[in-house]
Design a protein around this motif. Sequence first.
Motif, PDB file in Angstrom:
ATOM      1  N   ASP A  24       0.903  36.081  -6.982  1.00  0.00           N
ATOM      2  CA  ASP A  24       1.389  37.400  -7.379  1.00  0.00           C
ATOM      3  C   ASP A  24       0.685  38.505  -6.580  1.00  0.00           C
ATOM      4  O   ASP A  24       1.300  39.494  -6.175  1.00  0.00           O
ATOM      5  CB  ASP A  24       1.170  37.620  -8.875  1.00  0.00           C
ATOM      6  N   ARG A  25      -0.603  38.319  -6.348  1.00  0.00           N
ATOM      7  CA  ARG A  25      -1.337  39.321  -5.561  1.00  0.00           C
ATOM      8  C   ARG A  25      -0.858  39.345  -4.116  1.00  0.00           C
ATOM      9  O   ARG A  25      -0.800  40.411  -3.489  1.00  0.00           O
ATOM     10  CB  ARG A  25      -2.830  39.029  -5.617  1.00  0.00           C
ATOM     11  N   LEU A  26      -0.500  38.196  -3.592  1.00  0.00           N
ATOM     12  CA  LEU A  26       0.045  38.157  -2.236  1.00  0.00           C
ATOM     13  C   LEU A  26       1.367  38.910  -2.164  1.00  0.00           C
ATOM     14  O   LEU A  26       1.625  39.635  -1.199  1.00  0.00           O
ATOM     15  CB  LEU A  26       0.216  36.699  -1.804  1.00  0.00           C
ATOM     16  N   LYS A  27       2.199  38.763  -3.183  1.00  0.00           N
ATOM     17  CA  LYS A  27       3.476  39.479  -3.190  1.00  0.00           C
ATOM     18  C   LYS A  27       3.260  40.989  -3.256  1.00  0.00           C
ATOM     19  O   LYS A  27       3.959  41.764  -2.596  1.00  0.00           O
ATOM     20  CB  LYS A  27       4.319  39.023  -4.376  1.00  0.00           C
ATOM     21  N   ARG A  28       2.269  41.413  -4.037  1.00  0.00           N
ATOM     22  CA  ARG A  28       1.992  42.843  -4.122  1.00  0.00           C
ATOM     23  C   ARG A  28       1.454  43.374  -2.802  1.00  0.00           C
ATOM     24  O   ARG A  28       1.780  44.496  -2.383  1.00  0.00           O
ATOM     25  CB  ARG A  28       1.008  43.117  -5.261  1.00  0.00           C
ATOM     26  N   ALA A  29       0.639  42.594  -2.127  1.00  0.00           N
ATOM     27  CA  ALA A  29       0.137  43.007  -0.817  1.00  0.00           C
ATOM     28  C   ALA A  29       1.272  43.114   0.198  1.00  0.00           C
ATOM     29  O   ALA A  29       1.312  44.033   1.029  1.00  0.00           O
ATOM     30  CB  ALA A  29      -0.930  42.033  -0.331  1.00  0.00           C
ATOM     31  N   THR A  39      -2.813  42.025   3.490  1.00  0.00           N
ATOM     32  CA  THR A  39      -1.961  40.847   3.303  1.00  0.00           C
ATOM     33  C   THR A  39      -2.667  39.580   3.761  1.00  0.00           C
ATOM     34  O   THR A  39      -2.535  38.515   3.136  1.00  0.00           O
ATOM     35  CB  THR A  39      -0.650  41.034   4.079  1.00  0.00           C
ATOM     36  N   GLY A  40      -3.435  39.680   4.850  1.00  0.00           N
ATOM     37  CA  GLY A  40      -4.165  38.512   5.331  1.00  0.00           C
ATOM     38  C   GLY A  40      -5.192  38.025   4.325  1.00  0.00           C
ATOM     39  O   GLY A  40      -5.333  36.814   4.093  1.00  0.00           O
ATOM     40  N   LYS A  86      -0.179  32.111   7.373  1.00  0.00           N
ATOM     41  CA  LYS A  86       0.165  33.529   7.220  1.00  0.00           C
ATOM     42  C   LYS A  86      -1.073  34.401   7.348  1.00  0.00           C
ATOM     43  O   LYS A  86      -1.038  35.469   7.982  1.00  0.00           O
ATOM     44  CB  LYS A  86       0.831  33.753   5.870  1.00  0.00           C
ATOM     45  N   ALA A  87      -2.182  33.963   6.769  1.00  0.00           N
ATOM     46  CA  ALA A  87      -3.412  34.746   6.868  1.00  0.00           C
ATOM     47  C   ALA A  87      -3.850  34.887   8.319  1.00  0.00           C
ATOM     48  O   ALA A  87      -4.244  35.978   8.764  1.00  0.00           O
ATOM     49  CB  ALA A  87      -4.520  34.094   6.037  1.00  0.00           C
ATOM     50  N   GLU A  94      -4.555  38.119  13.207  1.00  0.00           N
ATOM     51  CA  GLU A  94      -4.394  38.267  14.654  1.00  0.00           C
ATOM     52  C   GLU A  94      -3.541  39.489  14.985  1.00  0.00           C
ATOM     53  O   GLU A  94      -3.825  40.212  15.958  1.00  0.00           O
ATOM     54  CB  GLU A  94      -3.767  37.007  15.239  1.00  0.00           C
ATOM     55  N   ALA A  95      -2.524  39.770  14.191  1.00  0.00           N
ATOM     56  CA  ALA A  95      -1.701  40.958  14.429  1.00  0.00           C
ATOM     57  C   ALA A  95      -2.521  42.232  14.222  1.00  0.00           C
ATOM     58  O   ALA A  95      -2.412  43.195  15.002  1.00  0.00           O
ATOM     59  CB  ALA A  95      -0.489  40.950  13.504  1.00  0.00           C
ATOM     60  N   ALA A  96      -3.370  42.245  13.194  1.00  0.00           N
ATOM     61  CA  ALA A  96      -4.222  43.417  12.967  1.00  0.00           C
ATOM     62  C   ALA A  96      -5.213  43.592  14.105  1.00  0.00           C
ATOM     63  O   ALA A  96      -5.492  44.716  14.546  1.00  0.00           O
ATOM     64  CB  ALA A  96      -4.958  43.266  11.635  1.00  0.00           C
TER      65      ALA A  96
END
Length: 533
Positions: A313-318, A335-336, A347-348, A353-355
């Motif tokens: 649920d916390r991942l969805k909110r992020a 999100t990571g 995903k993390a 890496e994108a950040a």
Amino acid sequence: MIRLLIFAILVLALGYGFSWLADRPGDLSLVWEGQLYRTRLIVAAAILIALVAAVMILWWFVRLIWTSPHSVTRYFRARKRDRGYQALSTGLIAAGAGNALLARKMAARTRGLIRADQEPLINLLEAQAALIEGKHDEARQKFELMANDPETRELGLRGLYLEARRLGAHEAARQYAEKAADQAPYLPWAAQATLEYRSQSGRWDDAIKLLDQQKVAHVVDKTTANRQRAVLLTARANDRLESDPAGARDDALAALKLVTDFVPAALIAARALFREDKVRKAASMLEQVWKADPNPEIGKAYVRARSGDSVTDRLKRAERLEAIRPNNVEALLLTGKAALDARDFSKARAKAEAAARIDAREGAFLLLADIEEAETGDQGRMRHWMAQALRAPRDPAWVADGFVSEKWLPLSPVTGRLDAFEWKAPFDQIEGPVEEGSAVSVDAALKSLPPVRETATVAETAASPKVASPATNTYVMGLEPTAAKSAPSASAASRQQIQREPEPRPFFGGAPDDPGVKDRKLEPEPKTRLKLF
């Protein structure tokens, strides 16, 4: 200019009058003591005007003679005063330039030409000269004299305030500032100093009242006044959060109306709303602030709004916050971290890496190190990302006057300045050419990332009943040879991965030093013996 205009009007009137009389000729007769006097009208008018002018000139001459002693005295007095003001001006310029000798000389000359009760600036000149010479006691005496004079009271109070601050007498400085603010609330230095002193003592109501007076007196502009009022309301809300959550909520929401993207006020308002079980309202408010200023503290409060939520649920909110501000470093890192908590390593890693590609800073590389620790447990890869984090710029934090704080504060702990904390990198990067190899590149770091070593989990090693220990060439029950050394820590974390190490060989093919062990021939893969202890 007005006098010249009046003179021109009078000349034109006289000319018009003589012209009018010339166009209308006539005679004027006067009988005086039996004698008849006759003349032309225009001649009589000219004689009358000349007589009036003669009388005026005679009156001016008599008046000049009568007032000549006073005029002479006034002339010399004005000349003396002008010389005194010239000396005073020269002395003030010398004091501003730091020339104490010339300032003293001009002060003495000014006192000889102008009385001190007539010109209070003489005390200012002598005080400035004393400050340049380091005679602070004499300077304070002069400032006290100016503070007792209504014309120079504000100037004297400011001098006493600065001297008290120089000596570290903060209580005396506070009293001088408050006295000046009470008598003249339009003074910016007195109002600002009093505002900071009241804030330091936690008198938020008095500070807000003084700020309102400043705003009415136009001492501060509207934008600055709103910002400082928001800071004071947030500070008061922070103090009232435990004892009066409703009052803290109202103060924080009022601060947000003044400054819509004020992160500390949003956090306090969200905490107060969470205590009232108004999670949806708090989340909506945090989303609005996040849209204006994506601060990681806002993201953390939003993700952990409900204490009973699962990591999914916390991942969805992020991810929802990331959708509001896509391609943002803070959103990607948030999100990571949530994906790492949810054990979604792919995903993390992608978010981290994108950040790092957008902003190669410390937090992105530390997140990659955490991912390596949780996913592979490879110490080499973890050390690689930690080394990149050491070279990368630091993450933003609350900074004021070089002081880095873990949380926002209304005042600087160094200078006591109000609204001093800013969300920025603690230390700016040094400008100039970057040395070869000193810049952090994510692509270069990924290319130089060491491969994952062959690992085996403790759960896998538990399946093998007996394995020889490489360190002692003995059997250890239930562990592989390389796991024998780290057996205690492996039993504590069943998913911790253990690296394989090469089995040591005998020293130059000789026999073991233990006399209880019989000599044996060296073989490519030595046989092992059962040793219980």
